[in-house]
Structures are given as structure tokens and as C-alpha cells.
Design an enzyme around this catalytic site. Structure first.
Site, PDB file in Angstrom:
ATOM      1  N   LYS A   1       5.128  18.848  11.908  1.00 39.20           N
ATOM      2  CA  LYS A   1       4.597  17.934  10.874  1.00 39.20           C
ATOM      3  C   LYS A   1       3.363  18.572  10.218  1.00 39.20           C
ATOM      4  CE  LYS A   1       5.788  14.377   9.758  1.00 39.20           C
ATOM      5  NZ  LYS A   1       6.817  13.892   8.800  1.00 39.20           N
TER       6      LYS A   1
ATOM      7  N   TYR B   1       6.744  18.694  17.888  1.00 38.50           N
ATOM      8  CA  TYR B   1       6.857  17.692  16.816  1.00 38.50           C
ATOM      9  C   TYR B   1       5.631  17.750  15.907  1.00 38.50           C
ATOM     10  CZ  TYR B   1       6.112  13.224  14.486  1.00 38.50           C
ATOM     11  OH  TYR B   1       5.809  12.275  13.549  1.00 38.50           O
TER      12      TYR B   1
ATOM     13  N   THR C   1       1.715  12.193   9.892  1.00 36.45           N
ATOM     14  CA  THR C   1       1.252  11.514  11.106  1.00 36.45           C
ATOM     15  C   THR C   1      -0.170  11.912  11.474  1.00 36.45           C
ATOM     16  OG1 THR C   1       1.634  11.451  13.493  1.00 36.45           O
ATOM     17  CG2 THR C   1       2.428  13.385  12.356  1.00 36.45           C
ATOM     18  N   ASP C   2      -0.842  11.029  12.216  1.00 34.14           N
ATOM     19  CA  ASP C   2      -2.187  11.356  12.724  1.00 34.14           C
ATOM     20  C   ASP C   2      -2.146  12.456  13.782  1.00 34.14           C
ATOM     21  OD1 ASP C   2      -1.013   9.882  14.780  1.00 34.14           O
ATOM     22  OD2 ASP C   2      -2.640   8.432  14.973  1.00 34.14           O
ATOM     23  N   GLU C   3      -0.943  12.718  14.323  1.00 36.88           N
ATOM     24  CA  GLU C   3      -0.853  13.700  15.417  1.00 36.88           C
ATOM     25  C   GLU C   3      -1.174  15.119  14.968  1.00 36.88           C
ATOM     26  OE1 GLU C   3       2.453  13.623  17.966  1.00 36.88           O
ATOM     27  OE2 GLU C   3       2.664  11.461  17.855  1.00 36.88           O
TER      28      GLU C   3
HETATM   29  P1  NAD Z   1      12.942   7.864  12.808  1.00 42.52           P
HETATM   30  O1  NAD Z   1      13.247   8.933  13.798  1.00 42.52           O
HETATM   31  O2  NAD Z   1      13.138   6.437  13.194  1.00 42.52           O
HETATM   32  O3  NAD Z   1      13.791   8.094  11.475  1.00 42.52           O
HETATM   33  C1  NAD Z   1      13.972   9.368  10.926  1.00 42.52           C
HETATM   34  C2  NAD Z   1      15.129   9.293   9.930  1.00 42.52           C
HETATM   35  O4  NAD Z   1      15.297  10.592   9.351  1.00 42.52           O
HETATM   36  C3  NAD Z   1      16.466   8.906  10.574  1.00 42.52           C
HETATM   37  O5  NAD Z   1      17.124   7.951   9.792  1.00 42.52           O
HETATM   38  C4  NAD Z   1      17.235  10.225  10.608  1.00 42.52           C
HETATM   39  O6  NAD Z   1      18.638  10.046  10.539  1.00 42.52           O
HETATM   40  C5  NAD Z   1      16.682  10.914   9.363  1.00 42.52           C
HETATM   41  N1  NAD Z   1      16.820  12.374   9.441  1.00 42.52           N
HETATM   42  C6  NAD Z   1      16.515  13.189  10.499  1.00 42.52           C
HETATM   43  N2  NAD Z   1      16.808  14.464  10.190  1.00 42.52           N
HETATM   44  C7  NAD Z   1      17.282  14.463   8.918  1.00 42.52           C
HETATM   45  C8  NAD Z   1      17.738  15.478   8.037  1.00 42.52           C
HETATM   46  N3  NAD Z   1      17.780  16.768   8.409  1.00 42.52           N
HETATM   47  N4  NAD Z   1      18.141  15.125   6.804  1.00 42.52           N
HETATM   48  C9  NAD Z   1      18.116  13.817   6.402  1.00 42.52           C
HETATM   49  N5  NAD Z   1      17.719  12.811   7.201  1.00 42.52           N
HETATM   50  C10 NAD Z   1      17.302  13.141   8.446  1.00 42.52           C
HETATM   51  O7  NAD Z   1      11.446   8.141  12.360  1.00 42.52           O
HETATM   52  P2  NAD Z   1      10.312   7.114  11.899  1.00 42.52           P
HETATM   53  O8  NAD Z   1       9.553   6.666  13.082  1.00 42.52           O
HETATM   54  O9  NAD Z   1      10.884   6.135  10.959  1.00 42.52           O
HETATM   55  O10 NAD Z   1       9.361   8.127  11.088  1.00 42.52           O
HETATM   56  C11 NAD Z   1       9.563   8.353   9.703  1.00 42.52           C
HETATM   57  C12 NAD Z   1       8.510   9.313   9.199  1.00 42.52           C
HETATM   58  O11 NAD Z   1       7.207   8.774   9.451  1.00 42.52           O
HETATM   59  C13 NAD Z   1       8.522  10.677   9.900  1.00 42.52           C
HETATM   60  O12 NAD Z   1       8.243  11.661   8.934  1.00 42.52           O
HETATM   61  C14 NAD Z   1       7.391  10.583  10.911  1.00 42.52           C
HETATM   62  O13 NAD Z   1       6.840  11.853  11.171  1.00 42.52           O
HETATM   63  C15 NAD Z   1       6.416   9.697  10.171  1.00 42.52           C
HETATM   64  N6  NAD Z   1       5.501   8.899  11.004  1.00 42.52           N
HETATM   65  C16 NAD Z   1       5.997   8.122  12.013  1.00 42.52           C
HETATM   66  C17 NAD Z   1       5.115   7.323  12.745  1.00 42.52           C
HETATM   67  C18 NAD Z   1       5.610   6.421  13.856  1.00 42.52           C
HETATM   68  O14 NAD Z   1       4.806   5.810  14.549  1.00 42.52           O
HETATM   69  N7  NAD Z   1       6.917   6.259  14.059  1.00 42.52           N
HETATM   70  C19 NAD Z   1       3.749   7.349  12.454  1.00 42.52           C
HETATM   71  C20 NAD Z   1       3.290   8.182  11.424  1.00 42.52           C
HETATM   72  C21 NAD Z   1       4.174   8.941  10.694  1.00 42.52           C
HETATM   73  O1  DAU Z   2       0.763   8.693  16.063  1.00 35.82           O
HETATM   74  C1  DAU Z   2       1.882   8.688  15.258  1.00 35.82           C
HETATM   75  C2  DAU Z   2       3.092   9.082  16.059  1.00 35.82           C
HETATM   76  O2  DAU Z   2       3.392   7.981  16.910  1.00 35.82           O
HETATM   77  C3  DAU Z   2       4.300   9.440  15.198  1.00 35.82           C
HETATM   78  O3  DAU Z   2       3.999  10.595  14.469  1.00 35.82           O
HETATM   79  C4  DAU Z   2       5.538   9.688  16.057  1.00 35.82           C
HETATM   80  O4  DAU Z   2       6.665   9.872  15.221  1.00 35.82           O
HETATM   81  C5  DAU Z   2       5.760   8.472  16.944  1.00 35.82           C
HETATM   82  O5  DAU Z   2       6.837   8.712  17.822  1.00 35.82           O
HETATM   83  C6  DAU Z   2       4.493   8.168  17.750  1.00 35.82           C
HETATM   84  O6  DAU Z   2       4.228   9.209  18.716  1.00 35.82           O
HETATM   85  P1  DAU Z   2       3.774   8.889  20.234  1.00 35.82           P
HETATM   86  O7  DAU Z   2       4.164  10.040  21.055  1.00 35.82           O
HETATM   87  O8  DAU Z   2       2.369   8.427  20.281  1.00 35.82           O
HETATM   88  O9  DAU Z   2       4.707   7.579  20.501  1.00 35.82           O
HETATM   89  P2  DAU Z   2       5.634   7.144  21.706  1.00 35.82           P
HETATM   90  O10 DAU Z   2       6.198   5.823  21.331  1.00 35.82           O
HETATM   91  O11 DAU Z   2       6.575   8.194  22.138  1.00 35.82           O
HETATM   92  O12 DAU Z   2       4.588   6.934  22.888  1.00 35.82           O
HETATM   93  C7  DAU Z   2       3.429   6.135  22.742  1.00 35.82           C
HETATM   94  C8  DAU Z   2       2.575   6.281  23.999  1.00 35.82           C
HETATM   95  O13 DAU Z   2       3.264   5.653  25.105  1.00 35.82           O
HETATM   96  C9  DAU Z   2       2.347   7.706  24.426  1.00 35.82           C
HETATM   97  O14 DAU Z   2       1.040   7.805  24.971  1.00 35.82           O
HETATM   98  C10 DAU Z   2       3.375   7.953  25.516  1.00 35.82           C
HETATM   99  C11 DAU Z   2       3.505   6.596  26.157  1.00 35.82           C
HETATM  100  N1  DAU Z   2       4.835   6.235  26.699  1.00 35.82           N
HETATM  101  C12 DAU Z   2       5.944   6.450  25.919  1.00 35.82           C
HETATM  102  C13 DAU Z   2       7.193   6.069  26.352  1.00 35.82           C
HETATM  103  C14 DAU Z   2       8.434   6.303  25.516  1.00 35.82           C
HETATM  104  C15 DAU Z   2       4.943   5.596  27.932  1.00 35.82           C
HETATM  105  O15 DAU Z   2       3.934   5.371  28.653  1.00 35.82           O
HETATM  106  N2  DAU Z   2       6.166   5.208  28.363  1.00 35.82           N
HETATM  107  C16 DAU Z   2       7.312   5.416  27.635  1.00 35.82           C
HETATM  108  O16 DAU Z   2       8.405   5.024  28.091  1.00 35.82           O
END
Ligand code: NAD
Ligand code: DAU
Length: 342
Positions: free
Chosen positions: A158, A154, A127-129
Site C-alpha cells: 500500500k 500488505y 491506509t494508516d498502516e
Molecule cells: P476487501 O478485501 O473487503 O475488498 C477488496 C476488493 O477488491 C474485493 O472486492 C476484491 O474482489 C477486489 N480485488 C482484489 N484484487 C483485485 C484485482 N486484482 N482487480 C480487481 N479487483 C480486485 O477490502 P476493504 O477492506 O474493502 O478495503 C478496500 C480498500 O480500502 C483497500 O485499498 C484497503 O487497503 C483500504 N483500506 C481498508 C481499511 C480497512 O479497515 N478495511 C482501512 C483503510 C484503508
Molecule cells: O488500519 C487500517 C487497516 O485495518 C487496513 O489497511 C486493513 O486493510 C485492515 O485489514 C485493517 O488491518 P488490521 O491488521 O489492523 O485489522 P485486522 O482486522 O486484521 O486486525 C485488527 C486487530 O485485531 C489487530 O491488532 C490484530 C487483532 N486480531 C485480528 C484477528 C483477525 C485479533 O486479535 N484476533 C483476530 O482474530
């Protein structure tokens, strides 16, 4: 240049493939390369859902990525591993960091050791975080060289997992790549996350919920564009390299995203978007913005979804048409948020 893993790939193991991005990835591979045998390893935590893989030709093994026995066997049968499995939600990591340490750190370690033992190619999805945050309004971007400075449990876990992957590449010659992507949106995203939470609130006649003032900026990317970039890295990426993934969409702050969703859904009262301010996230990262030029230049990737409004409209339609997918979990997610005043 090591390349063409995507071409030579026959037995693919996808960790976390029943979650949001992983399931979309499995669907994409199954569609583009039906000859690839896909195995998903997923613990089916609250974020994983068997139904995300309905109709897809992939074997689902329910198990923990930190379970050495299960992982060793699956990795020994694969030629390529893509590692999505993680605890992924910042707000949850503030309530209880412990599962984040287990899955994101220990899970990655166990997987790395298995890939090392069996000399299997790994792509690690990050992730970019890990880079921390940027000043709102500044002309600054995260590059692959930006020093790591994570803010939440989190993002710290990562960041730790990325460091482990780099160490295994350098010390043990593991064939691995890393990608760091910005905020994804699209179908199958868990309703705890920002965009689906607002869409499903509005579908139920509830107001959208904005943390604090909503000035924070995220660099939104459609999940299919993220996954196409992962495929490009598997195909043409250089071993040991990190690639930033982002679609240059960091010109809309959270408040404006909510206003756009309300407008698209007709959720306005006297012209005002139907949302309320709720408690802010402690340590809230202010702005993310990715420089993805290395990926574009070296691998020829570019995003297909370049208009956030269009991508949001399609996503709203998906949630409208799939109420049975999200409805059962909605009360619990909102009850947890309510405990935090969110
Ligand atoms: P998600 O939470 O929707 O899915 C995570 C999956 O991993 C789920 O199916 C969960 O059951 C599985 N999991 C959790 N713990 C586990 C374990 N111990 N063993 C096996 N499986 C397990 O997450 P997502 O949003 O699909 O993110 C997927 C990946 O992408 C993560 O590594 C996250 O850090 C990365 N990522 C997410 C975003 C975003 O915006 N969502 C952006 C950049 C990177
Ligand atoms: O940048 C990549 C990341 O993006 C991933 O690594 C994470 O897995 C993914 O969850 C996401 O993280 P954020 O914390 O940025 O996403 P989230 O959807 O939780 O929130 C996005 C923005 O919206 C953040 O600034 C918080 C705000 N927010 C979130 C929720 C759930 C609100 O204002 N209201 C809300 O109800």
C-alpha cells in the site's frame, strides 16, 4: 483549488466496489446521487461478493485492475475513478505476499497509466498502516507528514502504491488525491477481519479469538464515516494532497473490543467474556492513531459514529440478520486460521 468533482461527476468507476468498503461506497453514492452512472471493476476474489451490490443500480464488470485492456476501456468511459481494489488482509500477506504485489502495486500502476492517458480524476484509497505503528499509551498520532515505515507485505505494497500516485501527480500532472484511513468496521466486512470474525464465532457458539495479549490498539471508524470523507475529498479536496481519515476512537484495545462485543452479545461465562488467546501475528503493529485535523479543518468533515459501543451493537445486529451472507465461508476462514494456530 480544484474542486467540485463530486458535483460534476457523472460517470464514476469504482475499483474493488464489490468488497467491504467499496460496496458501502457504491451504496452511498447511489443513494445520494442517483444520476451518477456507476461502474464497478472487481475481480471477485475471495473478498469480493456480487451480493454486496444486490439492489444497487451499478454495472459490475468482473475483471482484474492489473489488466491493461479492461482498465483502459473502463477508464476511457469515466470522468472519475475511486480506487479501492486491493488485497487487504495482513495475515494473508504473511502467508503469501504475491497477490499483494500484483494487485496493490501492478494494479495501481496500470490504473494510473490509464488515468494519465485519458486525463481522468483519480482518488486512491489507502491506509494508516503505511506509517508503521506507534507506542501504546504515548500521546503521538500519525499526521500526513509522518514518514512511511510499513511493517507487513500488505502495508508495504500500500505504501508503494501511494508513492506511485504521488509520482504520477508530480511528474505527469495527474489529477489525483490520496486518503489514508484507520480500521473500518460495519456491514459487509469479510469475516476474516477482527470484528466480524469475533461476532460470527460467538453467533456460532465458538469463543472469540484474541491474538497474543490483546494490548494492541486500533483507531476504529465506521465505514460510512470513511466513505463520507472520500466524498468530501472528491468534492472539495485539493489535487495532489493526502488526507488522513480517523474518528478519534483509539482508546479501546483489542481485548477491550472483544469484551465489549461479548457483553453486547451476552457471551459471558461467570461474568468473564467468552474468548481465548491464540498465536500472535508476527511483526504485529502495536498502535495506530490518526490525526485527521486537516480533513476536518479544510473540508469540514466530521464523523457521525462517535460511540464505538453503538456502532458495534448495530454491526452485531447486521451479522445476526445476514447469516446467509457469511455462513458458507466460515469453515474455510477458520480452517486457514487454525493452520497458523490462530
Ligand atoms: P476487501 O478485501 O473487503 O475488498 C477488496 C476488493 O477488491 C474485493 O472486492 C476484491 O474482489 C477486489 N480485488 C482484489 N484484487 C483485485 C484485482 N486484482 N482487480 C480487481 N479487483 C480486485 O477490502 P476493504 O477492506 O474493502 O478495503 C478496500 C480498500 O480500502 C483497500 O485499498 C484497503 O487497503 C483500504 N483500506 C481498508 C481499511 C480497512 O479497515 N478495511 C482501512 C483503510 C484503508
Ligand atoms: O488500519 C487500517 C487497516 O485495518 C487496513 O489497511 C486493513 O486493510 C485492515 O485489514 C485493517 O488491518 P488490521 O491488521 O489492523 O485489522 P485486522 O482486522 O486484521 O486486525 C485488527 C486487530 O485485531 C489487530 O491488532 C490484530 C487483532 N486480531 C485480528 C484477528 C483477525 C485479533 O486479535 N484476533 C483476530 O482474530
Amino acid at each position: 483549488m480544484h474542486a467540485l468533482d463530486w458535483e460534476t461527476m457523472r460517470r464514476l468507476l469504482v475499483t474493488g466496489g464489490a468488497g467491504f468498503i467499496g460496496a458501502n461506497f457504491v451504496r452511498l453514492v447511489a443513494q445520494q446521487r442517483p444520476e451518477v452512472e456507476i461502474t464497478v471493476l472487481d475481480k471477485l476474489t475471495y473478498a469480493g461478493n456480487r451480493a454486496n451490490l444486490d439492489g444497487v443500480d451499478a454495472e459490475l464488470v468482473v475483471g482484474d485492475v492489473a489488466d491493461e485492456r479492461v482498465v483502459d476501456k473502463l477508464v476511457s468511459q469515466a470522468d472519475t475513478v475511486v480506487h479501492f481494489a486491493a488485497e487487504s488482509h495482513n495475515d494473508n500477506s504473511l502467508r503469501d505476499p504475491s497477490p499483494f504485489l500484483h494487485t496493490n502495486i501492478m494494479g495501481t500502476f496500470v490504473l494510473l497509466e490509464a488515468c494519465r492517458r485519458h486525463d481522468v480524476r483519480l482518488h486512491h484509497v489507502s491506509t494508516d498502516e503505511v506509517f508503521g505503528d506507534l507506542e501504546i499509551g504515548a500521546d503521538t498520532y500519525f499526521t500526513e507528514e509522518t514518514p512511511y515505515n510499513p511493517s507487513s507485505p500488505y502495508s508495504a505494497t500500500k505504501a508503494g502504491s501511494d508513492h506511485l500516485v504521488r509520482a504520477w501527480v508530480r511528474s505527469f500532472g495527474l489529477r489525483a488525491t490520496i486518503s489514508n484511513c484507520s480500521n473500518n468496521y460495519g456491514p459487509y466486512q469479510h469475516i476474516e477481519k477482527f470484528i466480524p470474525r469475533q461476532i460470527t464465532n460467538l453467533l456460532l457458539g465458538q469463543p472469540a479469538k484474541l491474538y497474543g495479549t490483546g494490548e494492541q490498539v486500533r483507531d476504529w471508524i465506521h465505514v460510512d464515516d470513511h466513505n463520507e470523507a472520500v466524498l468530501a475529498i472528491l468534492d472539495r479536496g485539493r489535487i495532489g494532497e493526502t488526507y488522513n481519515i480517523g474518528a478519534d476512537q483509539e482508546d479501546t484495545n483489542n481485548r477491550q473490543v472483544i469484551e465489549m462485543i461479548c457483553e453486547l452479545m451476552g457471551a459471558t461465562d461467570d461474568g468473564q467474556a467468552r474468548f481465548e488467546h491464540v498465536a500472535d501475528r508476527p511483526g504485529h503493529d502495536q498502535r495506530y492513531a490518526m490525526d485527521a485535523n486537516k480533513l476536518r479543518r479544510e473540508l469540514g468533515w466530521s464523523p457521525r459514529y462517535t460511540d464505538l459501543r453503538e456502532g458495534l451493537a448495530a454491526t452485531i445486529e447486521w451479522y445476526r440478520a445476514h447469516e446467509e451472507w457469511w455462513r458458507a465461508g466460515k469453515e474455510e476462514v477458520e480452517a486457514n486460521y487454525a493452520k497458523q494456530g490462530q
